[in-house]
Design a protein around this motif. Structure first.
Motif, PDB file in Angstrom:
ATOM      1  N   GLU A 117      -8.756   7.931  11.224  1.00  0.00           N
ATOM      2  CA  GLU A 117      -7.304   7.778  11.224  1.00  0.00           C
ATOM      3  C   GLU A 117      -6.932   6.589  10.353  1.00  0.00           C
ATOM      4  O   GLU A 117      -7.398   5.478  10.592  1.00  0.00           O
ATOM      5  N   GLY A 118      -6.107   6.844   9.348  1.00  0.00           N
ATOM      6  CA  GLY A 118      -5.740   5.767   8.451  1.00  0.00           C
ATOM      7  C   GLY A 118      -4.398   6.006   7.779  1.00  0.00           C
ATOM      8  O   GLY A 118      -3.774   7.051   7.954  1.00  0.00           O
ATOM      9  N   ASN A 119      -3.976   5.021   7.011  1.00  0.00           N
ATOM     10  CA  ASN A 119      -2.714   5.083   6.270  1.00  0.00           C
ATOM     11  C   ASN A 119      -2.918   4.495   4.887  1.00  0.00           C
ATOM     12  O   ASN A 119      -3.458   3.403   4.753  1.00  0.00           O
ATOM     13  N   ASP A 120      -2.469   5.215   3.867  1.00  0.00           N
ATOM     14  CA  ASP A 120      -2.457   4.678   2.516  1.00  0.00           C
ATOM     15  C   ASP A 120      -1.174   3.889   2.334  1.00  0.00           C
ATOM     16  O   ASP A 120      -0.171   4.155   2.999  1.00  0.00           O
ATOM     17  N   TRP A 121      -1.183   2.937   1.426  1.00  0.00           N
ATOM     18  CA  TRP A 121       0.053   2.209   1.186  1.00  0.00           C
ATOM     19  C   TRP A 121       0.179   1.829  -0.281  1.00  0.00           C
ATOM     20  O   TRP A 121      -0.801   1.711  -1.003  1.00  0.00           O
ATOM     21  N   LYS A 122       1.446   1.714  -0.698  1.00  0.00           N
ATOM     22  CA  LYS A 122       1.776   1.273  -2.052  1.00  0.00           C
ATOM     23  C   LYS A 122       3.188   0.698  -2.030  1.00  0.00           C
ATOM     24  O   LYS A 122       3.951   0.916  -1.085  1.00  0.00           O
ATOM     25  N   TYR A 123       3.509  -0.068  -3.046  1.00  0.00           N
ATOM     26  CA  TYR A 123       4.860  -0.596  -3.183  1.00  0.00           C
ATOM     27  C   TYR A 123       5.697   0.417  -3.934  1.00  0.00           C
ATOM     28  O   TYR A 123       5.296   0.921  -4.987  1.00  0.00           O
ATOM     29  N   GLU A 124       6.846   0.749  -3.384  1.00  0.00           N
ATOM     30  CA  GLU A 124       7.740   1.686  -4.051  1.00  0.00           C
ATOM     31  C   GLU A 124       8.519   0.974  -5.153  1.00  0.00           C
ATOM     32  O   GLU A 124       8.905  -0.179  -5.010  1.00  0.00           O
ATOM     33  N   ALA A 125       8.735   1.664  -6.222  1.00  0.00           N
ATOM     34  CA  ALA A 125       9.477   1.084  -7.372  1.00  0.00           C
ATOM     35  C   ALA A 125      10.953   1.016  -7.074  1.00  0.00           C
ATOM     36  O   ALA A 125      11.511   1.660  -6.268  1.00  0.00           O
TER      37      ALA A 125
END
Length: 125
Positions: A117-125
């Motif tokens: 169980e996990g979550n990817d993450w990134k900064y939205e533009a």
């Protein structure tokens, strides 16, 4: 982003052999920075004998490194005895880089499901 692998092929060594891909972090090319893994669960679907389940980390180049060995005790499933289960919960999450992943292997040729169980993450533009 969650993942699951069913591992059944025996891999008796600590050097890389047959492993199942249980989880792959989001792609860096898609803007993902890393992945936070909350837990890894190993659950047998049959009666098992004494052995080991190994959890591997896989880098973006595909090289695998053994992180953990989970001892498996002999266990006979029945109507009153559940199958083998081991949960690794990470209080502060296990962080892996984008494009990296989690693989798993079993020492004995027995069926195990490995759920990540996990979550990817990134900064939205």
């Amino acid at each position: 982003n969650n993942g699951i692998a069913q591992i059944v092929t025996a891999n008796t060594g600590l050097v890389v052999g047959t492993t199942g891909v249980a989880y792959t972090a989001g792609a860096a090319a898609s803007g993902f920075l890393s992945s936070s893994i909350a837990s890894i669960t190993v659950k047998s679907s049959i009666s098992v004998t004494a052995g080991m389940v190994r959890i591997w980390i896989r880098n973006s180049g595909g090289t695998k490194f053994c992180l953990w060995e989970i001892p498996v005790n002999t266990l006979t499933k029945s109507g009153t005895a559940q199958t083998f289960e081991h949960v690794m919960a990470f209080d502060n999450d296990l962080e892996i880089a984008a494009d990296w992943g989690i693989n798993a292997s079993t020492e004995n040729a027995e069926n195990f499901n490995v759920i990540v169980e996990g979550n990817d993450w990134k900064y939205e533009a």
